[in-house]
Enzyme design. Structure first.
Site, short mmCIF file in Angstrom:
data_model
loop_
_atom_site.label_atom_id
_atom_site.label_comp_id
_atom_site.label_asym_id
_atom_site.label_seq_id
_atom_site.Cartn_x
_atom_site.Cartn_y
_atom_site.Cartn_z
N CYS A 4 21.98 116.26 35.35
CA CYS A 4 21.87 117.08 35.89
C CYS A 4 23.73 117.21 36.07
O CYS A 4 23.73 116.26 35.37
CB CYS A 4 22.14 117.40 37.59
SG CYS A 4 20.41 117.37 38.41
N ARG A 43 23.69 119.17 29.56
CA ARG A 43 22.09 118.14 30.56
C ARG A 43 21.38 119.07 30.86
O ARG A 43 20.40 118.09 31.64
CB ARG A 43 23.45 117.29 31.51
CG ARG A 43 24.96 116.37 30.57
CD ARG A 43 26.10 116.68 31.98
NE ARG A 43 24.64 115.36 33.00
CZ ARG A 43 25.07 113.63 32.88
NH1 ARG A 43 25.16 113.33 31.01
NH2 ARG A 43 23.91 113.10 33.98
N TRP A 45 19.38 120.28 36.86
CA TRP A 45 18.90 120.46 35.67
C TRP A 45 17.32 119.79 36.80
O TRP A 45 16.41 118.76 37.28
CB TRP A 45 18.29 119.69 34.85
CG TRP A 45 16.83 118.83 34.37
CD1 TRP A 45 15.88 117.94 34.13
CD2 TRP A 45 16.48 119.24 32.68
NE1 TRP A 45 15.15 117.57 33.27
CE2 TRP A 45 15.32 118.50 32.68
CE3 TRP A 45 16.42 120.30 32.34
CZ2 TRP A 45 13.98 119.16 31.76
CZ3 TRP A 45 15.49 120.98 30.92
CH2 TRP A 45 14.60 120.30 30.92
N ASN A 52 23.41 113.95 41.21
CA ASN A 52 22.49 113.73 40.01
C ASN A 52 22.02 112.94 40.39
O ASN A 52 22.80 111.74 41.06
CB ASN A 52 23.56 113.55 38.70
CG ASN A 52 22.78 113.08 37.91
OD1 ASN A 52 21.87 113.41 37.85
ND2 ASN A 52 23.84 112.66 36.83
N GLY A 53 20.32 112.76 40.94
CA GLY A 53 19.47 111.43 40.54
C GLY A 53 18.85 112.19 41.98
O GLY A 53 17.84 112.98 41.78
N GLU A 62 2.61 107.85 16.04
CA GLU A 62 3.69 108.92 16.18
C GLU A 62 4.77 108.04 15.13
O GLU A 62 5.57 108.64 15.00
CB GLU A 62 4.20 108.21 17.37
CG GLU A 62 5.12 108.16 18.68
CD GLU A 62 5.45 109.85 18.31
OE1 GLU A 62 4.75 110.69 18.07
OE2 GLU A 62 6.53 110.30 18.78
N LYS A 99 7.18 110.56 13.28
CA LYS A 99 8.49 110.41 13.98
C LYS A 99 9.71 110.40 12.06
O LYS A 99 10.37 111.20 11.80
CB LYS A 99 9.22 109.40 14.08
CG LYS A 99 9.24 109.33 15.93
CD LYS A 99 9.98 110.24 16.18
CE LYS A 99 9.19 111.60 16.74
NZ LYS A 99 8.44 111.78 18.19
N GLU A 138 9.09 113.99 10.49
CA GLU A 138 9.91 114.58 10.69
C GLU A 138 10.91 115.58 10.28
O GLU A 138 12.15 116.03 10.41
CB GLU A 138 8.98 115.04 12.30
CG GLU A 138 9.63 114.36 13.20
CD GLU A 138 9.69 114.26 14.26
OE1 GLU A 138 9.62 115.83 14.80
OE2 GLU A 138 9.00 113.58 15.66
N HIS A 156 -11.16 102.99 3.61
CA HIS A 156 -12.38 103.75 3.49
C HIS A 156 -11.43 105.15 2.66
O HIS A 156 -12.34 106.48 3.09
CB HIS A 156 -12.92 104.76 4.55
CG HIS A 156 -13.26 103.77 5.64
ND1 HIS A 156 -14.82 103.46 5.12
CD2 HIS A 156 -13.49 102.82 6.56
CE1 HIS A 156 -15.37 101.88 5.78
NE2 HIS A 156 -14.34 102.17 7.22
N LYS A 207 12.11 123.39 19.17
CA LYS A 207 12.31 122.21 20.36
C LYS A 207 10.94 122.32 20.41
O LYS A 207 10.02 121.44 21.39
CB LYS A 207 13.61 121.40 21.04
CG LYS A 207 13.04 120.90 22.29
CD LYS A 207 13.36 119.77 21.49
CE LYS A 207 12.96 118.31 22.72
NZ LYS A 207 12.36 117.21 21.95
C1 F6R Z 1 7.88 115.78 17.68
C2 F6R Z 1 7.46 116.74 18.49
C3 F6R Z 1 6.57 117.44 18.96
C4 F6R Z 1 6.60 118.33 20.04
C5 F6R Z 1 4.80 119.07 19.96
C6 F6R Z 1 4.70 119.44 21.59
O1 F6R Z 1 8.83 115.22 17.34
O2 F6R Z 1 8.38 116.32 19.34
O3 F6R Z 1 5.57 117.02 17.47
O4 F6R Z 1 5.19 117.26 20.63
O5 F6R Z 1 5.31 120.15 19.69
O6 F6R Z 1 5.95 119.21 22.35
P1 F6R Z 1 5.50 119.65 24.24
O7 F6R Z 1 5.23 118.28 23.96
O8 F6R Z 1 6.68 120.03 24.66
O9 F6R Z 1 4.47 120.43 24.56
#
Ligand code: F6R
Length: 615
Positions: free
Chosen positions: A2, A27, A74, A104-105, A487, A491, A494, A510, A610
């Site tokens: 927050c 935040r 938040w 906050n916390g 993963e 990273k 992307e 394979h 996002k």
């Molecule tokens: C990768 C990334 C995406 C999300 C995916 C699911 O860095 O951010 O692959 O992991 O879109 O998103 P959530 O977890 O919000 O359902």
């Protein structure tokens, strides 16, 4: 996470607070509030939504006095409602001390305090942990706001940054910190308090960073800082010369890097109050009502997308290994359309950082339609997925702003570890084994801090920069670190737009082995204490025999790895079950620094959003 802002001075308090709240909005925001006082009244107004919604809600209302505070929330405890928004007040009828508190916390012992105060006649109006602070201060009223706050703080367990004002002491603002950030801004005849300097940077850049266990008393005449036992503290004012944008990112160039570095903290928050070392068990209150059903589960289907799906794969290893319950992990986009079979005794676990991903939500609804027990692991409180699951556990990772998910991944794995221990303990895992795992889990934040130390970061950066112009990467791992290889590859692709593939190391022969040449590096997770280590070394030999370069993720104790790997990303040794919590970090940094070197848009990579709320 927050945001808090407080002000003591001659400017228009309302304007200073609203401006500060706007700057803190990064935040996280689901609701916000403001409180000021002139000694005659204590005006507290709150609204759901963004700061602009609060501004609309307070149009035409006058905010008296020269002291005030604001909060952007938040949610952590309780849904997104006006009643749960801060600032919180005590009993409306009190004649003792009318306070407003922003926090906050997370207060870990709030239930206990709430019960005690209810017995004394206090009436609570929110579901938050914060409200107990207001009532507790009221309870301790004894002729000094400072002393009442100090007494209340001595009863609290958990993390907090708080700001308190009261009608009875209209020239006094009290703030305190324990494990949540708090900064004092020193102006000319005016003082500010904020979760970070962005809250007041347009007014002053002279700051004092309040430390854990300290309490600050601010009046128009000045400020004092002391410890909770009243020992006075003197601290120099420092001048910051960052711009506001950089301050919002805590001095970082990118949210992604800030969030990578936040992982010791976010991981600790994911396990806070959830580890019962004595009983060797985990306590997950969000799913406590389903414990009976969980103890007789026959099968678990985990469904998610992207990074959350990778966390789900780690969860599969953990749950099967520790609790011996069969687990399947499905892409939500596939699960939703392929008439999945959900028999009695099956639980569907959906994982989502945002809680709004369209495919994951559709999978959840399909599972519910078929009568399955649906559990969730989400970060965003009150999100659609969090609301629609039968029960669930929150990550408490704070807002993740960088599009590439980092801290949510490690928080998801932390919660999945706790869930695995809980399931395993109800199926015969010994108390001693539970204790051993949970102790090691509790040590992870410290191991992460060590891993993220500057020398190690510089070493990773150098390797990333040396490889930033390559066009293809292979990421390999085995066992519980296979999902981490996936993963790591995700990273890299992307944010740097370098093509990367993740594979189980043995699967390489394979097909993907055909790609290996001098130009394609392989990133291999090879932990010396992993029972599969000799096999991984054989996989490395296969790569070397074809002229490939190896970047290994290896433990600090491994003195031999350099014989096989040209470059090494070092991680501390932790039990293999928990190793994804450390192996993920250098891979996040490798991707980050490669992308920086390539001049990519780190926080908003091309074509990505996002929260993927469309199919
Ligand atoms: C990768 C990334 C995406 C999300 C995916 C699911 O860095 O951010 O692959 O992991 O879109 O998103 P959530 O977890 O919000 O359902």
């Amino acid at each position: 996470m927050c945001g808090i802002v407080g002000y003591v001075g001659k400017k228009n308090v309302r304007d200073v607070i609203i401006e500060g709240l706007h700057r803190l909005e990064y935040r996280g925001y689901d609701s916000a509030g403001i409180a000021t006082t002139d000694g005659k009244t204590l005006v507290v107004k709150k609204a759901i939504g963004k700061i602009s919604d609060l501004e609309k809600a307070i149009q035409g209302i006058s905010f008296p006095g020269s002291i005030g505070m604001g909060h952007t929330r938040w949610a952590t405890h309780g849904g997104v409602t006006e009643a749960n928004a801060h600032p919180h007040t005590g009993c409306p009828w009190t004649k003792k001390l009318q306070v407003a508190v922003a926090h906050n916390g997370i207060i870990e012992n709030y239930r206990h305090i709430k019960t005690l105060l209810e017995k004394k006649g206090h009436m609570f109006t929110s579901e938050t942990d914060t409200e107990v602070i207001a009532h507790l201060i009221e309870e301790y009223a004894n002729g000094s706001l400072f002393e009442a706050v100090r007494a209340a703080l001595n009863d609290l367990e958990g993390a907090y940054a708080i700001v308190v004002i009261s009608k009875e002491y209209p020239h006094e603002l009290i703030a305190a910190r324990n494990q949540s950030p708090l900064v004092l801004g020193v102006g000319k005849g005016e003082y500010y308090i904020g979760s970070d300097p962005s809250a007041f940077v347009t007014h002053t850049r002279d700051v004092i960073h309040v430390e854990d266990g300290e309490i600050v008393r601010i009046t128009p005449e000045g400020y004092t800082i002391s410890l909770l036992d009243n020992t006075p503290i003197s601290r120099n004012v420092t001048h910051i010369d960052w711009d506001a944008k950089k301050i919002e990112k805590g001095g970082y160039d990118h949210y992604m890097k800030k969030e990578i570095d936040e992982q010791p903290h976010s991981t600790r928050d994911a396990m806070r109050g959830r580890i019962d070392i004595e009983n060797g068990n985990a306590r997950l209150r969000g799913i406590e009502d389903k414990l009976n059903e969980l103890s007789i589960l026959k099968r678990i289907i985990i469904t998610a997308c992207g990074t959350s799906w990778h966390a789900g794969l780690v969860g599969e290893y953990l749950i099967e290994e520790l609790a011996r319950i069969p687990v399947e992990v499905e892409y939500a986009s596939e699960f939703r359309y392929r008439s999945p079979i959900i028999e009695p005794g099956t639980a569907v676990l959906v994982i989502s950082q945002s809680g709004e991903t369209a495919d994951t939500l559709a999978a959840l609804r399909e599972a519910k339609r078929q009568g399955g027990l649906v559990l969730g692991i989400c970060n965003v409180i009150g999100s659609t997925i969090a609301r629609e699951t039968h029960s669930g556990v929150y990550l408490h990772a704070g807002p993740e702003i960088g599009v590439a998910s980092t801290k949510a991944f490690t928080s998801q794995i932390t919660v999945l570890t706790l869930l695995s221990v809980l399931l395993a303990r109800s199926r015969g895992m010994s108390q001693a084994r539970g204790q051993q795992l949970l102790k090691a889990l509790a040590d992870i934040p410290e191991k992460m801090t060590y891993l993220l130390r500057p020398e190690n970061e510089q070493a990773i950066k150098k390797i990333a920069e040396a490889h930033a112009e390559r066009n293809h990467f292979l990421y390999l791992g085995r066992g519980i670190n296979f999902p981490v290889a996936l993963e790591g590859a995700l990273k890299l692709k992307e944010i740097s737009y370098i093509h990367a593939e993740g594979y189980p190391a043995a699967e390489m022969k394979h097909g993907p082995i055909a790609l290996i040449d001098k130009k394609m590096p392989s990133v291999i997770i090879a932990l010396k204490h992993d029972p599969l280590y000799p096999k991984i070394i054989s996989n490395m030999e296969e790569i070397l025999a074809r002229g490939g370069d190896i970047i290994a993720v290896a433990t600090e104790e491994d003195g031999e790895i350099e014989k096989k790997a040209k470059h090494v990303l070092r991680v501390p040794t932790v039990p293999i079950e928990l190793s994804p919590l450390v192996t993920a970090l250098p891979l996040q940094m490798l991707a980050y620094y490669a992308a920086v070197k390539r001049g990519c848009e780190i926080d908003q990579p091309r074509n990505l959003a996002k929260s993927v709320t469309v199919e």
